[in-house]
Design a protein around this motif. Structure first.
Motif, PDB file in Angstrom:
ATOM      1  N   TYR A  19     -10.951  -5.397 -31.529  1.00 33.73           N
ATOM      2  CA  TYR A  19     -12.057  -5.736 -30.640  1.00 33.73           C
ATOM      3  C   TYR A  19     -12.370  -7.225 -30.714  1.00 33.73           C
ATOM      4  CZ  TYR A  19     -16.803  -5.756 -28.679  1.00 33.73           C
ATOM      5  OH  TYR A  19     -17.922  -6.032 -27.927  1.00 33.73           O
ATOM      6  N   ILE A  20     -12.647  -7.841 -29.567  1.00 38.17           N
ATOM      7  CA  ILE A  20     -12.921  -9.273 -29.489  1.00 38.17           C
ATOM      8  C   ILE A  20     -14.242  -9.484 -28.768  1.00 38.17           C
ATOM      9  CG2 ILE A  20     -12.157 -11.493 -28.552  1.00 38.17           C
ATOM     10  CD1 ILE A  20      -9.310 -10.428 -28.666  1.00 38.17           C
ATOM     11  N   LYS A  21     -15.077 -10.377 -29.284  1.00 39.32           N
ATOM     12  CA  LYS A  21     -16.284 -10.805 -28.582  1.00 39.32           C
ATOM     13  C   LYS A  21     -16.415 -12.309 -28.741  1.00 39.32           C
ATOM     14  CE  LYS A  21     -21.197  -9.847 -27.865  1.00 39.32           C
ATOM     15  NZ  LYS A  21     -22.363  -9.029 -28.306  1.00 39.32           N
ATOM     16  N   GLN A  22     -16.364 -13.015 -27.600  1.00 45.69           N
ATOM     17  CA  GLN A  22     -16.487 -14.465 -27.583  1.00 45.69           C
ATOM     18  C   GLN A  22     -17.707 -14.855 -26.751  1.00 45.69           C
ATOM     19  OE1 GLN A  22     -14.264 -16.663 -29.263  1.00 45.69           O
ATOM     20  NE2 GLN A  22     -13.613 -14.726 -30.178  1.00 45.69           N
ATOM     21  N   VAL A  23     -18.378 -15.914 -27.165  1.00 44.98           N
ATOM     22  CA  VAL A  23     -19.569 -16.390 -26.453  1.00 44.98           C
ATOM     23  C   VAL A  23     -19.294 -17.796 -25.942  1.00 44.98           C
ATOM     24  CG1 VAL A  23     -22.028 -16.908 -26.601  1.00 44.98           C
ATOM     25  CG2 VAL A  23     -21.082 -14.991 -27.904  1.00 44.98           C
ATOM     26  N   GLN A  24     -19.390 -17.961 -24.625  1.00 43.35           N
ATOM     27  CA  GLN A  24     -19.239 -19.286 -24.014  1.00 43.35           C
ATOM     28  C   GLN A  24     -20.614 -19.898 -23.819  1.00 43.35           C
ATOM     29  OE1 GLN A  24     -17.366 -19.641 -19.984  1.00 43.35           O
ATOM     30  NE2 GLN A  24     -19.082 -21.050 -19.691  1.00 43.35           N
ATOM     31  N   GLY A  25     -20.724 -21.179 -24.098  1.00 42.37           N
ATOM     32  CA  GLY A  25     -21.982 -21.878 -23.896  1.00 42.37           C
ATOM     33  C   GLY A  25     -22.148 -22.394 -22.475  1.00 42.37           C
ATOM     34  N   GLN A  26     -23.311 -22.956 -22.208  1.00 37.16           N
ATOM     35  CA  GLN A  26     -23.596 -23.604 -20.935  1.00 37.16           C
ATOM     36  C   GLN A  26     -22.571 -24.706 -20.665  1.00 37.16           C
ATOM     37  OE1 GLN A  26     -26.248 -23.446 -18.411  1.00 37.16           O
ATOM     38  NE2 GLN A  26     -24.806 -24.886 -17.470  1.00 37.16           N
ATOM     39  N   THR A  27     -22.027 -24.760 -19.447  1.00 40.88           N
ATOM     40  CA  THR A  27     -21.071 -25.798 -19.118  1.00 40.88           C
ATOM     41  C   THR A  27     -21.770 -27.115 -18.789  1.00 40.88           C
ATOM     42  OG1 THR A  27     -21.064 -25.171 -16.784  1.00 40.88           O
ATOM     43  CG2 THR A  27     -19.404 -24.136 -18.205  1.00 40.88           C
ATOM     44  N   CYS A  28     -21.009 -28.178 -18.912  1.00 38.58           N
ATOM     45  CA  CYS A  28     -21.431 -29.501 -18.462  1.00 38.58           C
ATOM     46  C   CYS A  28     -20.577 -29.861 -17.253  1.00 38.58           C
ATOM     47  CB  CYS A  28     -21.252 -30.526 -19.580  1.00 38.58           C
ATOM     48  SG  CYS A  28     -21.334 -32.259 -19.057  1.00 38.58           S
ATOM     49  N   ALA A  29     -21.206 -30.108 -16.107  1.00 40.71           N
ATOM     50  CA  ALA A  29     -20.497 -30.567 -14.907  1.00 40.71           C
ATOM     51  C   ALA A  29     -20.392 -32.086 -14.996  1.00 40.71           C
ATOM     52  CB  ALA A  29     -21.228 -30.136 -13.648  1.00 40.71           C
ATOM     53  N   VAL A  30     -19.243 -32.588 -15.438  1.00 38.53           N
ATOM     54  CA  VAL A  30     -19.150 -33.983 -15.870  1.00 38.53           C
ATOM     55  C   VAL A  30     -19.274 -34.987 -14.727  1.00 38.53           C
ATOM     56  CG1 VAL A  30     -17.815 -33.383 -17.908  1.00 38.53           C
ATOM     57  CG2 VAL A  30     -16.629 -33.893 -15.774  1.00 38.53           C
ATOM     58  N   MET A  31     -19.051 -34.572 -13.477  1.00 31.75           N
ATOM     59  CA  MET A  31     -19.191 -35.491 -12.350  1.00 31.75           C
ATOM     60  C   MET A  31     -20.515 -35.300 -11.613  1.00 31.75           C
ATOM     61  SD  MET A  31     -16.431 -37.266 -12.598  1.00 31.75           S
ATOM     62  CE  MET A  31     -16.096 -38.087 -11.035  1.00 31.75           C
ATOM     63  N   ASN A  32     -21.336 -34.405 -12.097  1.00 31.39           N
ATOM     64  CA  ASN A  32     -22.652 -34.154 -11.504  1.00 31.39           C
ATOM     65  C   ASN A  32     -23.613 -33.861 -12.651  1.00 31.39           C
ATOM     66  OD1 ASN A  32     -24.716 -33.678  -9.680  1.00 31.39           O
ATOM     67  ND2 ASN A  32     -24.084 -31.560  -9.291  1.00 31.39           N
ATOM     68  N   VAL A  33     -23.909 -34.885 -13.431  1.00 38.01           N
ATOM     69  CA  VAL A  33     -24.501 -34.715 -14.758  1.00 38.01           C
ATOM     70  C   VAL A  33     -25.944 -34.223 -14.680  1.00 38.01           C
ATOM     71  CG1 VAL A  33     -25.133 -35.864 -16.897  1.00 38.01           C
ATOM     72  CG2 VAL A  33     -22.987 -36.431 -15.761  1.00 38.01           C
TER      73      VAL A  33
END
Length: 537
Positions: A504-518
């Motif tokens: 079983y796998i559980k991964q948590v992704q964080g909030q992204t950063c839109a690098v060209m629209n900061v």
């Protein structure tokens, strides 16, 4: 010596063990982490403690049994790790009825036990984590959950007894219906994932010995009375620095040193890592951003079923090129939009995770340390489908992440003794999952799934590519190849101990950063993701 913690109504068993390990014993796993104590003997501790747990029907009594092995004695400044740690939780029949009412037929448990570590007047906190194989709900009687897993090392900063006491307990339950699918809903909280329930438990007020598990004498002098806190602490209680904090100029005397907090040697999953503890996550000249570029950290756990434990992936950088939504198939109830995005891990210019280590016991007794990386063999594909139910005021987003990843083992140790696995030790192909659409997505790859929902006028919950969240799946670990040097083939041993399905796998992704629209709330000044996510079981 005898170890009889006040928390245990029955005597603990203590015996010295001289353990030897053959080469076959320490190569039987691919992902493990160390114990460093050099004590000549061990004390076995078994404590039975009363807890009160909060379930859908209310607060219910529960029995928690903790067993572990500690060294009989440790030196000041010497790290050691409690071993053979098992947490057994017995929930009453009313708890079984609560879970059955949520359409659960089977549960998979993970536990997070807070353990207070004290020496003289100074204290620190460790988290003892455990995971378990799925168990079916009993038709009658209590539900017993037995977990084993990661335990951090601890270092006493000076002379004096080091005591370990059980505290709050959280039980994360993954619920499955009789047909093997996740239950539709398992909790009244809006932020919980479908098919999950977290049961919070507190030590009962009448717990004997205030939850005391064990006492380890540290430094010079004879052993302290087993199972009782040291009385050698100072009369006054000065403020103690945080774990790992260095002494100031006025804190160098032996008395102040003896009052420093015990050091818990872990990057504690379950708490956010500091910025200086994670690898950079940014675009550069070799990877210039576009108008659709996002970056985010991802972290989590992967169970290793054969070892009955889990491997922790520290926060890892993912560079993402977000696709453009296109109209999906016609649906009489909803508007459908599909988005195809692509991603790559990024570590020092390579498409892989940072090196990481995990903690298991080979043959249930041999502590082994392995350093590993996950390497891409192709791009990570991210398919998102948004459904807009206008009449219901509901929006859902289902996301499938398909990642071709091999597991490479770069080093292996047993109690500090290295075993040369060579430079090409890896799984012979990618970790694999059962793909829900194999005709359109053939080949070997890992599949993780996340669902997000939003009711009009309310905050969104669950996973979305831009805001992050939990992704889960199940993987088969393939056979190993290329392991060993000087004609010694270790492939079969690693394969026999680690490879197989049902991990079983559980991964948590964080909030992204839109690098060209900061957005300054989402990106740092140097265009890295502001949010470092917290791993979840």
């Amino acid at each position: 010596m005898k170890a009889e913690p006040a928390a245990a109504p029955r005597p603990s068993r203590v015996r010295a063990r001289a353990r030897t390990t053959s080469i076959a014993a320490f190569v039987v796993l691919a992902a493990l982490v160390p114990t460093t104590a050099s004590a000549s003997g061990t004390q076995e501790v078994e404590a039975e403690l009363p807890y009160v747990c909060t379930l859908p029907s209310g607060r219910l009594p529960a029995t928690v049994r903790v067993s572990a092995e500690f060294p009989e004695r440790a030196g000041a400044g010497e790290a050691f790790t409690p071993s053979d740690v098992t947490t057994t939780v017995e929930l009453p029949d009313q708890a079984v009825a609560d879970l059955a009412a949520l359409d659960a037929a089977e549960v998979r448990a993970a536990t997070r036990l807070g353990v207070g570590v004290a020496q003289n007047a100074a204290t620190a906190t460790a988290t003892w984590r455990g995971s378990a194989e799925p168990v079916a709900l009993p038709e009658s009687g209590p539900l017993t959950l037995v977990t084993q897993g990661d335990v951090p090392s601890v270092t006493g900063r000076g002379d004096g007894d080091l005591t370990f006491s059980a505290g709050s307990l959280a039980i994360d339950l993954a619920l499955e219906a009789a047909d093997g699918t996740a239950t539709a809903t398992a909790t009244a909280t809006a932020t919980a994932a479908p098919g999950s329930l977290t049961v919070d438990c507190a030590l009962a007020e009448d717990a004997p010995g205030q939850g005391l598990l064990a006492t380890v004498p540290v430094g010079a002098g004879g052993p302290a009375p087993s199972g009782s806190p040291s009385s050698s602490g100072p009369a006054e209680t000065p403020g103690a620095p945080e774990a790992g904090q260095q002494d100031g100029p006025g804190d160098r005397g032996p008395e102040r040193q003896s009052e420093r907090s015990p050091k818990v040697l872990e990057n504690t999953p379950g708490t956010a890592a500091d910025r200086d503890e994670v690898q950079p996550c940014r675009y550069d000249e070799q990877h210039p951003p576009t108008s659709a570029s996002l970056n985010a950290y991802i972290t989590g756990y992967t169970n290793v079923r054969k070892q009955k434990a889990a491997s922790y992936l520290p926060p890892s950088c993912m560079l993402i090129e977000q696709g453009v939504p296109v109209m999906g198939p016609l649906d009489p109830e909803a508007l459908i939009f599909d988005t195809l995005s692509w991603g790559d891990f990024s570590y020092q210019g390579r498409k892989q995770t940072p090196p990481f280590r995990s903690t298991f016991l080979s043959f249930d007794f041999a502590p082994v340390t392995a350093t590993m990386v996950l390497e891409q063999t192709g791009p990570v594909r991210i398919d998102s489908r948004l459904k807009l139910y206008l009449l219901k005021g509901l929006t859902t987003m289902d996301t499938y992440v398909r990642a071709p990843l091999v597991l490479r083992v770069t080093s292996l140790e047993v109690n500090g003794t290295p075993l040369d696995v060579g430079s090409e030790c890896r799984t012979e192909k990618s970790l694999t999952s059962v793909d829900p659409d194999p005709e359109n997505f053939p080949g070997d790859h890992l599949v993780l799934f996340g669902r997000g929902e939003q009711v009009t006028g309310q905050p969104a919950t669950g996973y979305q590519l831009t805001s992050g969240g939990a992704l889960s799946g199940e993987a088969t670990i393939p056979a190993f190849t290329g392991c060993g040097t000087d004609g010694e083939d270790l492939d079969r041993l690693l394969t026999a101990s680690v490879s197989g399905p049902g991990n079983y796998i559980k991964q948590v992704q964080g909030q992204t950063c839109a690098v060209m629209n900061v957005n300054p709330l989402e990106c740092t000044e140097d265009l890295q993701p502001s949010q470092i996510p917290v791993a979840e079981r």
